[in-house]
Design a protein around this motif. Sequence first.
Motif, PDB file in Angstrom:
ATOM      1  N   ARG A  98       0.830  -1.209   0.000  1.00 59.67           N
ATOM      2  CA  ARG A  98       0.000   0.000   0.000  1.00 59.67           C
ATOM      3  C   ARG A  98       0.861   1.254   0.000  1.00 59.67           C
ATOM      4  O   ARG A  98       0.597   2.211  -0.742  1.00 59.67           O
ATOM      5  N   ALA A  99       1.923   1.244   0.809  1.00 63.11           N
ATOM      6  CA  ALA A  99       2.814   2.408   0.888  1.00 63.11           C
ATOM      7  C   ALA A  99       3.523   2.639  -0.440  1.00 63.11           C
ATOM      8  O   ALA A  99       3.626   3.776  -0.915  1.00 63.11           O
ATOM      9  N   LEU A 100       4.006   1.571  -1.057  1.00 65.96           N
ATOM     10  CA  LEU A 100       4.679   1.712  -2.346  1.00 65.96           C
ATOM     11  C   LEU A 100       3.702   2.159  -3.425  1.00 65.96           C
ATOM     12  O   LEU A 100       4.072   2.928  -4.325  1.00 65.96           O
ATOM     13  N   GLY A 101       2.463   1.724  -3.350  1.00 68.54           N
ATOM     14  CA  GLY A 101       1.449   2.167  -4.297  1.00 68.54           C
ATOM     15  C   GLY A 101       1.203   3.667  -4.199  1.00 68.54           C
ATOM     16  O   GLY A 101       1.077   4.358  -5.216  1.00 68.54           O
ATOM     17  N   LEU A 102       1.147   4.190  -2.971  1.00 72.42           N
ATOM     18  CA  LEU A 102       0.970   5.635  -2.791  1.00 72.42           C
ATOM     19  C   LEU A 102       2.189   6.405  -3.302  1.00 72.42           C
ATOM     20  O   LEU A 102       2.054   7.459  -3.925  1.00 72.42           O
ATOM     21  N   PHE A 103       3.373   5.870  -3.058  1.00 71.96           N
ATOM     22  CA  PHE A 103       4.595   6.508  -3.539  1.00 71.96           C
ATOM     23  C   PHE A 103       4.615   6.521  -5.067  1.00 71.96           C
ATOM     24  O   PHE A 103       4.954   7.530  -5.687  1.00 71.96           O
ATOM     25  N   ASP A 104       4.232   5.414  -5.682  1.00 71.88           N
ATOM     26  CA  ASP A 104       4.155   5.338  -7.138  1.00 71.88           C
ATOM     27  C   ASP A 104       3.169   6.367  -7.676  1.00 71.88           C
ATOM     28  O   ASP A 104       3.443   7.061  -8.669  1.00 71.88           O
ATOM     29  N   LEU A 105       2.012   6.496  -7.035  1.00 66.02           N
ATOM     30  CA  LEU A 105       1.011   7.483  -7.440  1.00 66.02           C
ATOM     31  C   LEU A 105       1.589   8.898  -7.386  1.00 66.02           C
ATOM     32  O   LEU A 105       1.399   9.702  -8.305  1.00 66.02           O
ATOM     33  N   ALA A 106       2.300   9.214  -6.304  1.00 70.53           N
ATOM     34  CA  ALA A 106       2.895  10.543  -6.148  1.00 70.53           C
ATOM     35  C   ALA A 106       3.958  10.811  -7.219  1.00 70.53           C
ATOM     36  O   ALA A 106       4.024  11.912  -7.778  1.00 70.53           O
ATOM     37  N   LEU A 107       4.774   9.812  -7.531  1.00 71.39           N
ATOM     38  CA  LEU A 107       5.798   9.998  -8.556  1.00 71.39           C
ATOM     39  C   LEU A 107       5.181  10.203  -9.931  1.00 71.39           C
ATOM     40  O   LEU A 107       5.616  11.070 -10.702  1.00 71.39           O
ATOM     41  N   ARG A 108       4.143   9.421 -10.252  1.00 71.40           N
ATOM     42  CA  ARG A 108       3.478   9.584 -11.547  1.00 71.40           C
ATOM     43  C   ARG A 108       2.816  10.948 -11.650  1.00 71.40           C
ATOM     44  O   ARG A 108       2.860  11.598 -12.695  1.00 71.40           O
ATOM     45  N   ALA A 109       2.201  11.418 -10.570  1.00 72.28           N
ATOM     46  CA  ALA A 109       1.561  12.733 -10.570  1.00 72.28           C
ATOM     47  C   ALA A 109       2.602  13.821 -10.793  1.00 72.28           C
ATOM     48  O   ALA A 109       2.371  14.757 -11.576  1.00 72.28           O
ATOM     49  N   ARG A 110       3.738  13.691 -10.129  1.00 68.73           N
ATOM     50  CA  ARG A 110       4.787  14.702 -10.272  1.00 68.73           C
ATOM     51  C   ARG A 110       5.283  14.768 -11.717  1.00 68.73           C
ATOM     52  O   ARG A 110       5.504  15.852 -12.245  1.00 68.73           O
ATOM     53  N   LYS A 111       5.439  13.618 -12.354  1.00 70.67           N
ATOM     54  CA  LYS A 111       5.871  13.586 -13.754  1.00 70.67           C
ATOM     55  C   LYS A 111       4.879  14.295 -14.673  1.00 70.67           C
ATOM     56  O   LYS A 111       5.254  14.816 -15.710  1.00 70.67           O
ATOM     57  N   GLU A 112       3.606  14.286 -14.292  1.00 64.47           N
ATOM     58  CA  GLU A 112       2.554  14.925 -15.086  1.00 64.47           C
ATOM     59  C   GLU A 112       2.329  16.380 -14.672  1.00 64.47           C
ATOM     60  O   GLU A 112       1.395  17.020 -15.145  1.00 64.47           O
ATOM     61  N   GLY A 113       3.183  16.891 -13.779  1.00 66.75           N
ATOM     62  CA  GLY A 113       3.038  18.268 -13.321  1.00 66.75           C
ATOM     63  C   GLY A 113       1.926  18.459 -12.306  1.00 66.75           C
ATOM     64  O   GLY A 113       1.480  19.571 -12.079  1.00 66.75           O
ATOM     65  N   LYS A 114       1.487  17.379 -11.701  1.00 73.39           N
ATOM     66  CA  LYS A 114       0.424  17.443 -10.695  1.00 73.39           C
ATOM     67  C   LYS A 114       1.024  17.293  -9.311  1.00 73.39           C
ATOM     68  O   LYS A 114       2.206  17.035  -9.159  1.00 73.39           O
ATOM     69  N   GLN A 115       0.178  17.466  -8.301  1.00 73.83           N
ATOM     70  CA  GLN A 115       0.598  17.304  -6.913  1.00 73.83           C
ATOM     71  C   GLN A 115      -0.360  16.340  -6.203  1.00 73.83           C
ATOM     72  O   GLN A 115      -1.536  16.277  -6.524  1.00 73.83           O
ATOM     73  N   ILE A 116       0.181  15.639  -5.244  1.00 70.49           N
ATOM     74  CA  ILE A 116      -0.637  14.869  -4.309  1.00 70.49           C
ATOM     75  C   ILE A 116      -0.607  15.670  -3.007  1.00 70.49           C
ATOM     76  O   ILE A 116       0.463  16.077  -2.547  1.00 70.49           O
ATOM     77  N   CYS A 117      -1.771  15.927  -2.441  1.00 67.46           N
ATOM     78  CA  CYS A 117      -1.776  16.711  -1.215  1.00 67.46           C
ATOM     79  C   CYS A 117      -2.764  16.136  -0.213  1.00 67.46           C
ATOM     80  O   CYS A 117      -3.679  15.393  -0.563  1.00 67.46           O
TER      81      CYS A 117
END
Length: 73
Positions: free
Chosen positions: A40-59
């Motif tokens: 679960r933790a790695l899934g959230l980290f993956d989501l955050a990295l993908r969002a950052r690559k797309e110029g988005k943020q996880i908050c």
Amino acid sequence: MDAADRPGPVQVVIGGTTGMLLHRLMTELGTEDGGGVLSRALGLFDLALRARKEGKQICLVDPATGARSEVAI
């Protein structure tokens, strides 16, 4: 991905501080499945990295105040 595409289990060595954090999270979640918590933790980290690559943020948003805090990577 079906079961045939998934790799088998692996062993991971983690340090003491990481082990303590994993144990605390397992306790908070009421589980003995450390692998599930890591997944679960790695899934959230993956989501955050993908969002950052797309110029988005996880908050995180405080529902009481609406205050936002960006998840740091």
